[in-house]
Design a protein around this motif. Structure first.
Motif, mmCIF file in Angstrom:
data_model
loop_
_atom_site.group_PDB
_atom_site.id
_atom_site.type_symbol
_atom_site.label_atom_id
_atom_site.label_comp_id
_atom_site.label_asym_id
_atom_site.label_seq_id
_atom_site.Cartn_x
_atom_site.Cartn_y
_atom_site.Cartn_z
ATOM 1 N N GLN A 17 0.854 -1.183 0.000
ATOM 2 C CA GLN A 17 0.000 0.000 0.000
ATOM 3 C C GLN A 17 0.895 1.239 0.000
ATOM 4 N N TRP A 32 -2.530 -3.501 5.821
ATOM 5 C CA TRP A 32 -3.840 -4.152 5.887
ATOM 6 C C TRP A 32 -4.176 -4.688 7.280
ATOM 7 N N ARG A 34 -4.261 -3.049 9.866
ATOM 8 C CA ARG A 34 -5.120 -2.046 10.515
ATOM 9 C C ARG A 34 -6.541 -2.231 10.004
ATOM 10 N N ASP A 35 -7.435 -2.606 10.897
ATOM 11 C CA ASP A 35 -8.835 -2.787 10.522
ATOM 12 C C ASP A 35 -9.466 -1.409 10.320
ATOM 13 N N GLU A 36 -10.039 -1.175 9.138
ATOM 14 C CA GLU A 36 -10.698 0.102 8.893
ATOM 15 C C GLU A 36 -11.877 0.303 9.838
ATOM 16 N N ASN A 37 -12.293 -0.783 10.445
ATOM 17 C CA ASN A 37 -13.405 -0.756 11.390
ATOM 18 C C ASN A 37 -12.917 -0.558 12.833
ATOM 19 N N TRP A 38 -11.726 0.021 13.012
ATOM 20 C CA TRP A 38 -11.071 0.020 14.317
ATOM 21 C C TRP A 38 -11.884 0.727 15.406
ATOM 22 N N ASP A 49 -11.976 -7.762 11.742
ATOM 23 C CA ASP A 49 -11.874 -8.447 10.448
ATOM 24 C C ASP A 49 -11.335 -9.864 10.641
ATOM 25 N N ASP A 586 -1.413 10.415 10.471
ATOM 26 C CA ASP A 586 -2.838 10.121 10.388
ATOM 27 C C ASP A 586 -3.605 10.916 11.439
ATOM 28 N N SER A 588 -6.637 11.233 11.897
ATOM 29 C CA SER A 588 -7.897 10.644 12.356
ATOM 30 C C SER A 588 -7.721 9.773 13.589
#
Length: 699
Positions: A17, A32, A34-38, A49, A586, A588
């Motif tokens: 990435q 990957w 890192r779960d985008e749903n963290w 995930d 980051d 966020s």
């Protein structure tokens, strides 16, 4: 006993990435993980995930298999550590009006009981809260705070049940022992009661886990009706709420790592809008106490170039900067850490030449005296207590050989009364050990303090292994205090040492500023210098040191593993902040905006980006021999996310050129602090120490 891991270690799949900043493209093969749903994972770990879960569980299984030969040793270590704890221990009661409040443990219990009894009485105990009962059926449970109201009728208590540091506040009626319907979710741990005990103030944590809003909750009303009192618009600042020692003022504090701003609300008029003390100025910190009889504030600040802080006074009705007048001037090299104002005395905790001391100042005439100790290295702390109109303060003292002692100190007569000495049930004789403070010369000539302890009969001929602990960030100083756990290493022939490296405040504020931002590498080279000096002086030898650190200290572990791998036999990195560049890029993530003052802002500054890229542990893993490495994390950790140690271990496995061990354990039921419960935490320490003993062949 040598570790014998299974033949085939887990290998994370590569999913490249790219990421580009300042014209520089980095490719992260393991992003990957890192779960985008963290955000949802923090609240409900079950939504993780499935591919990520499978990888983490494979790593955990591999680690357990690798450590299986140490099972008996781990049990022995755990038994030793548990044996040094007084299982039915209790704190010294702290008086407040008609009651004295304290905590105690029941033998075999994981969590404390919060209690009170009539003041100056030995009987009549009331159990306010039994945390063991509240924790029943929970994989994780941690009390945030238990704070009784000024009327002693209610107690606000908060708990985190996931390890993600989202606390829920409840109210207990102390007459009936039952909780009221009031329930306030998603808070930071602390609250502040108004003077009548009819409402309290709290800080709400948002979806990015940032404490940016302060609300007021009126007892008996739903949380949905709570009134917003203060909102911080700058995401780089976090807020908290508290109360001055006099109890007259509630204080809302907004701060980052180098700037602060305070707002005041009269405790007896909690509906009053907050009043600003002094507008924030970049680089200026201040913290206030209240001198009620003289209607003024006593303010600890670094304003006007007072690098190591000074004390100023300001009128209660006009506390702005224009009215600040110094009463304890700035003294370079004497760092003022904390202060408490009682009715007749103003007490401050200071550090000079690396050692703490307490200075007591009589308010009426300004006369001062000090409380200090003679050991080469020790820890000293003072507690404010609940009361304001009191001649007595409480402090605690310990050293690396001396168990903690708690004293009540008469501020007027200077008489100290020992209230408690830490018991070590299995036995401990300080005369069997030696504690020292030595100084290692850093690369630029600075003298780095190192506190250490070893057995009196240990031969210092270089043959002893050493566990070297370090942190070195955020101005946090690591105390040279008593530890019952490290004795399990020391009694097996280890030297246990703490490197007081730059990035902490052990030698004043300059020691901190010389270990942050574009001077961050001083933290790492100081730690390496400490290890080199310990080897040179015969306390240990090169390649016989186990380095240990957690969180930002885990970043230190990753950096020194890259920079001086042959100095260390093993490295233990707990919740390690090793993916520094990606995290600070980051905005966020929960803690990133406030971190820019600590590390620099690589989004806006190419210089900060390039400097950070030059030391970020994950980015600098390369083909070379590495020490044995044991990384530990927590799935619901909002401070250092689980994917940092996971990515780091995956890259280490890919790049290391020798056959040393690389282990990863992610606690799937906990966050930054590891397992909850005092005995479960000891099991985690036993696992780490068994690893240290095994890699140094002391097992």
């Amino acid at each position: 006993m040598k570790l014998t891991p299974p033949a085939f270690a887990p290998r994370a799949e590569k999913r490249p990435q790219p990421d580009t900043h300042h014209g520089v493209t980095r490719v992260d093969d393991y992003a990957w993980l890192r779960d985008e749903n963290w955000r949802e994972v923090m609240r409900d770990p079950e939504v993780l995930d499935k591919d990520i879960r499978a990888y983490l569980e494979a790593e955990n299984a591999y680690t357990e298999a690798a450590l299986a030969p140490l099972a008996e040793l781990r049990e022995t270590l755990f038994g030793e550590m548990k044996g040094r704890i007084k299982e039915d221990d209790s704190s010294v009661p702290s008086s407040d009006g008609p009651f004295a409040y304290y905590t105690r443990f029941v033998e075999g219990a994981q969590h404390p009981l919060f209690c009170r009894r009539p003041r100056d009485a030995e009987e009549g105990e009331e159990i306010i809260l039994d945390a063991n009962r509240e924790a029943e059926g929970e994989a994780y449970f941690k009390i945030g705070d238990v704070d009784h109201s000024p009327t002693h009728r209610l107690a606000a208590w908060s708990a985190d049940r996931k390890g993600s540091e989202y606390f829920t506040v409840r109210l207990r009626d102390l007459e009936t022992g039952r909780d009221l319907p009031d329930e306030v979710p998603d808070t930071s741990p602390g609250i502040a009661w108004d003077a009548k005990g009819t409402s309290f103030f709290y800080t709400q944590v948002d979806e990015e886990h940032r404490p940016l809003k302060v609300f007021r909750h009126v007892v008996g009303t739903p949380a949905s009706e709570d009134k917003l009192v203060y909102e911080e618009k700058d995401e780089g600042f976090f807020v908290g709420v508290g109360k001055v020692q006099s109890g007259k003022w509630l204080v809302i504090s907004s701060h980052d790592h180098q700037t602060s701003e305070c707002w005041l609300i009269p405790a007896d008029a909690p509906e009053t809008p907050p009043k600003l003390v002094a507008p924030r100025e970049e680089g200026v910190e201040y913290d206030l106490e209240h001198d009620a009889p003289r209607r003024r504030f006593l303010i600890l600040t670094n304003a006007d170039g007072a690098e190591d802080f000074k004390i100023v006074e300001a009128p209660e009705d006009s506390p702005g900067r224009e009215n600040w007048r110094a009463i304890v001037p700035h003294r370079p090299g004497t760092l003022v850490l904390h202060h408490v104002a009682y009715r007749d005395f103003h007490v401050r905790l200071e550090r000079k030449e690396g050692l703490p001391r307490i200075t007591v100042r009589r308010i009426t005439d300004g006369t001062e005296h000090e409380i200090s100790f003679e050991e080469e290295a020790y820890d000293l702390n003072m507690g404010a207590g609940y009361e304001y109109e009191t001649p007595t303060m409480r402090f605690s003292y310990s050293s690396m050989t001396t168990p903690a002692e708690v004293y009540d100190y008469d501020l007027e007569t200077r008489e100290r009364v020992l209230r408690k000495r830490q018991e070590v049930p299995s036995g401990h004789d300080p005369a069997d050990y030696v504690t020292r403070r030595i100084f290692a010369t850093a690369a630029d000539g600075e003298q780095v303090p190192v506190s250490l302890v070893h057995r009196l009969d240990l031969k210092l001929d270089g043959s002893a292994p050493c566990l070297l602990y370090g942190y070195g960030s955020y101005g946090i100083s690591i105390p040279a205090s008593f530890s019952t756990t490290c004795l399990s290493l020391v009694d097996r022939g280890f030297v246990y040492a703490i490197a007081h490296i730059r990035g902490g405040k052990e030698k004043g504020y300059r020691w901190y500023s010389d270990g942050k931002r574009l001077k961050k590498k001083n933290t790492f080279t100081d730690f390496i210098a400490a290890g080199e000096y310990l080897a040179k002086e015969g306390f240990t030898s090169r390649g016989n040191i186990v380095a240990h650190g957690g969180s930002a200290g885990g970043m230190l572990m990753g950096a020194v593993a890259n920079m001086a791998p042959d100095l260390f036999k093993g490295i233990v990195a707990e919740v390690p902040f090793v993916d520094v560049l990606a995290t600070i890029l980051d905005a966020s993530l929960p803690l990133t905006p406030p971190e820019w003052n600590e590390w620099g802002n690589p989004i806006e500054s190419r210089e900060a980006y390039e400097y950070m890229a030059s030391y970020s542990p994950y980015d600098n893993v390369r083909a070379q021999s590495y020490p044995h490495i044991f990384a530990l994390g927590g799935l619901t950790d909002p401070r250092v996310t689980y994917w940092e140690p996971a990515k780091w271990v995956a890259k280490l496995r890919e790049c290391r050129t020798n056959d040393a061990i690389t282990l990863l354990h992610i606690n799937m039921d906990a966050g930054h602090g590891g397992a909850s419960g005092r005995f479960e935490r000891l099991k985690e320490v036993a696992r780490v120490y068994a690893f240290a003993l095994a890699v140094t062949e002391k097992a």
